[in-house]
Design a protein around this motif. Structure first.
Motif, PDB file in Angstrom:
ATOM      1  N   ASN A 180       0.867  -1.171   0.000  1.00 37.64           N
ATOM      2  CA  ASN A 180       0.000   0.000   0.000  1.00 37.64           C
ATOM      3  C   ASN A 180       0.911   1.229   0.000  1.00 37.64           C
ATOM      4  O   ASN A 180       1.468   1.583   1.040  1.00 37.64           O
ATOM      5  CB  ASN A 180      -0.892   0.013   1.244  1.00 37.64           C
ATOM      6  N   ILE A 181       1.076   1.862  -1.138  1.00 41.60           N
ATOM      7  CA  ILE A 181       2.083   2.915  -1.279  1.00 41.60           C
ATOM      8  C   ILE A 181       1.439   4.292  -1.129  1.00 41.60           C
ATOM      9  O   ILE A 181       0.455   4.618  -1.813  1.00 41.60           O
ATOM     10  CB  ILE A 181       2.808   2.798  -2.627  1.00 41.60           C
ATOM     11  N   ALA A 182       1.992   5.081  -0.214  1.00 40.10           N
ATOM     12  CA  ALA A 182       1.483   6.434   0.035  1.00 40.10           C
ATOM     13  C   ALA A 182       1.544   7.261  -1.239  1.00 40.10           C
ATOM     14  O   ALA A 182       2.502   7.174  -2.016  1.00 40.10           O
ATOM     15  CB  ALA A 182       2.287   7.098   1.140  1.00 40.10           C
ATOM     16  N   CYS A 183       0.522   8.092  -1.429  1.00 40.58           N
ATOM     17  CA  CYS A 183       0.349   8.832  -2.682  1.00 40.58           C
ATOM     18  C   CYS A 183       0.648  10.322  -2.554  1.00 40.58           C
ATOM     19  O   CYS A 183       0.227  11.118  -3.398  1.00 40.58           O
ATOM     20  CB  CYS A 183      -1.072   8.648  -3.194  1.00 40.58           C
ATOM     21  N   GLY A 184       1.356  10.728  -1.506  1.00 43.96           N
ATOM     22  CA  GLY A 184       1.780  12.113  -1.381  1.00 43.96           C
ATOM     23  C   GLY A 184       0.894  13.006  -0.543  1.00 43.96           C
ATOM     24  O   GLY A 184       1.263  14.149  -0.278  1.00 43.96           O
ATOM     25  N   PHE A 185      -0.267  12.508  -0.101  1.00 37.13           N
ATOM     26  CA  PHE A 185      -1.172  13.353   0.686  1.00 37.13           C
ATOM     27  C   PHE A 185      -0.938  13.201   2.186  1.00 37.13           C
ATOM     28  O   PHE A 185      -0.898  14.178   2.905  1.00 37.13           O
ATOM     29  CB  PHE A 185      -2.628  13.029   0.331  1.00 37.13           C
ATOM     30  N   HIS A 186      -0.816  11.960   2.677  1.00 34.12           N
ATOM     31  CA  HIS A 186      -0.516  11.787   4.103  1.00 34.12           C
ATOM     32  C   HIS A 186       0.972  11.552   4.325  1.00 34.12           C
ATOM     33  O   HIS A 186       1.484  11.763   5.426  1.00 34.12           O
ATOM     34  CB  HIS A 186      -1.328  10.634   4.700  1.00 34.12           C
ATOM     35  N   ALA A 187       1.654  11.125   3.283  1.00 34.30           N
ATOM     36  CA  ALA A 187       3.100  10.857   3.328  1.00 34.30           C
ATOM     37  C   ALA A 187       3.540  10.584   1.901  1.00 34.30           C
ATOM     38  O   ALA A 187       2.734  10.460   0.984  1.00 34.30           O
ATOM     39  CB  ALA A 187       3.414   9.658   4.222  1.00 34.30           C
ATOM     40  N   GLY A 188       4.861  10.492   1.722  1.00 36.69           N
ATOM     41  CA  GLY A 188       5.390  10.220   0.397  1.00 36.69           C
ATOM     42  C   GLY A 188       5.579  11.487  -0.418  1.00 36.69           C
ATOM     43  O   GLY A 188       5.006  12.536  -0.119  1.00 36.69           O
ATOM     44  N   ASP A 189       6.397  11.389  -1.433  1.00 38.59           N
ATOM     45  CA  ASP A 189       6.594  12.468  -2.397  1.00 38.59           C
ATOM     46  C   ASP A 189       6.930  11.805  -3.739  1.00 38.59           C
ATOM     47  O   ASP A 189       7.086  10.578  -3.800  1.00 38.59           O
ATOM     48  CB  ASP A 189       7.677  13.448  -1.934  1.00 38.59           C
ATOM     49  N   PRO A 190       7.012  12.566  -4.821  1.00 44.18           N
ATOM     50  CA  PRO A 190       7.224  11.923  -6.120  1.00 44.18           C
ATOM     51  C   PRO A 190       8.430  10.998  -6.185  1.00 44.18           C
ATOM     52  O   PRO A 190       8.345   9.894  -6.752  1.00 44.18           O
ATOM     53  CB  PRO A 190       7.363  13.114  -7.069  1.00 44.18           C
ATOM     54  N   SER A 191       9.550  11.406  -5.609  1.00 40.12           N
ATOM     55  CA  SER A 191      10.739  10.553  -5.688  1.00 40.12           C
ATOM     56  C   SER A 191      10.564   9.270  -4.879  1.00 40.12           C
ATOM     57  O   SER A 191      10.992   8.189  -5.299  1.00 40.12           O
ATOM     58  CB  SER A 191      11.969  11.322  -5.191  1.00 40.12           C
ATOM     59  N   ILE A 192       9.930   9.378  -3.728  1.00 37.69           N
ATOM     60  CA  ILE A 192       9.682   8.192  -2.907  1.00 37.69           C
ATOM     61  C   ILE A 192       8.676   7.280  -3.589  1.00 37.69           C
ATOM     62  O   ILE A 192       8.821   6.049  -3.593  1.00 37.69           O
ATOM     63  CB  ILE A 192       9.204   8.600  -1.498  1.00 37.69           C
TER      64      ILE A 192
END
Length: 251
Positions: free
Chosen positions: A32-44
């Motif tokens: 389940n990969i975070a999509c940048g809203f609660h965590a994560g960023d494009p590179s991650i």
């Protein structure tokens, strides 16, 4: 019955890392990969998708409220149409990186406060499912069985897969105990025992130890953000092997 083992991954941000995603991807079958809203960023997102594809792990979109400061664990009031658009945005973003890595997003799992609020409120569940259908009606929804998320998925014609948690305690109503409750987050030995119980009997003992409650699950989650997460996931997979439960992805 084959049982899926999933974990919430890609939850760092910038220079800040959370968990050992590479090690977890050697154990779990769905990410389940975070999509940048609660965590994560494009590179991650790019890096985690590439690792998942390399290791043959299915990619799921871990969509949540736009709440980096609160790690997506704070409910945010919004109109269903806005929630639909924010979920659709996250699906598209992660799928771009999944496709760049040679695969695609195969399922959706809400994160944190959205997981709980959409399970409890039909209008929010419908918003999540509206975005899912608009993006790809062949996707699967992963979530808590017997809730509005399951009912909304069925009504929308989306395949639903029930999820249980190895490392979180349950209340007598069958819901997850709030993290602030004593004993809500299980230690490794408890988590291994709970995972086996879900797999073998479809039940768990409640956080107050008063009873067993049913948990209908074809996938078991091990959170990736604790120091013992990799050890716990490895022990759970070994324990499932020991009791003869095959582990494999649900999609």
């Amino acid at each position: 019955m084959t049982l899926d083992l999933n974990s919430d991954l890609g939850e760092g941000f910038g220079a800040w890392t959370m968990g050992d995603d590479a090690a977890m991807l050697d154990i779990v079958t769905s990410a389940n990969i975070a999509c940048g809203f609660h965590a994560g960023d494009p590179s991650i997102m790019r890096r985690t998708c590439a690792l998942a594809v390399e290791k043959g792990v299915r990619i799921g979109a871990h969509v949540g409220y736009r709440d980096l400061a609160g790690f997506g664990r704070r409910a945010i009031a919004m109109e269903p149409a806005q929630l639909r658009d924010e979920v659709l945005y996250q699906l598209g973003g992660l799928d771009a990186f999944a496709r760049a890595a040679g695969d695609r997003v195969r399922y959706v799992k809400p994160h944190g406060a959205l997981y709980h609020s959409a399970a409890a409120e039909r209008k929010l569940a419908d918003a999540v499912l509206a975005a899912t259908v608009e993006f790809d009606p062949e996707l699967t929804l992963l979530g808590p069985a017997g809730t509005h998320l399951e009912r909304a998925a069925v009504d929308a014609g989306i395949r639903f897969v029930g999820e249980g948690f190895a490392d979180r305690a349950y209340t007598p109503t069958g819901a997850l105990a709030a993290r602030g409750v004593s004993g809500a987050v299980l230690q490794p030995n408890e988590a291994v025992a709970q995972a086996v119980s879900i797999a073998m009997s479809g039940t768990v003992r409640t956080v107050d130890r008063s009873r067993q409650v049913p948990v209908s699950a074809s996938s078991i989650c091990v959170h990736g953000d604790s120091p013992a997460a990799v050890e716990m996931a490895g022990r759970i997979r070994a324990a499932l092997d020991d009791v003869g439960v095959p582990v494999g992805p649900f999609c």
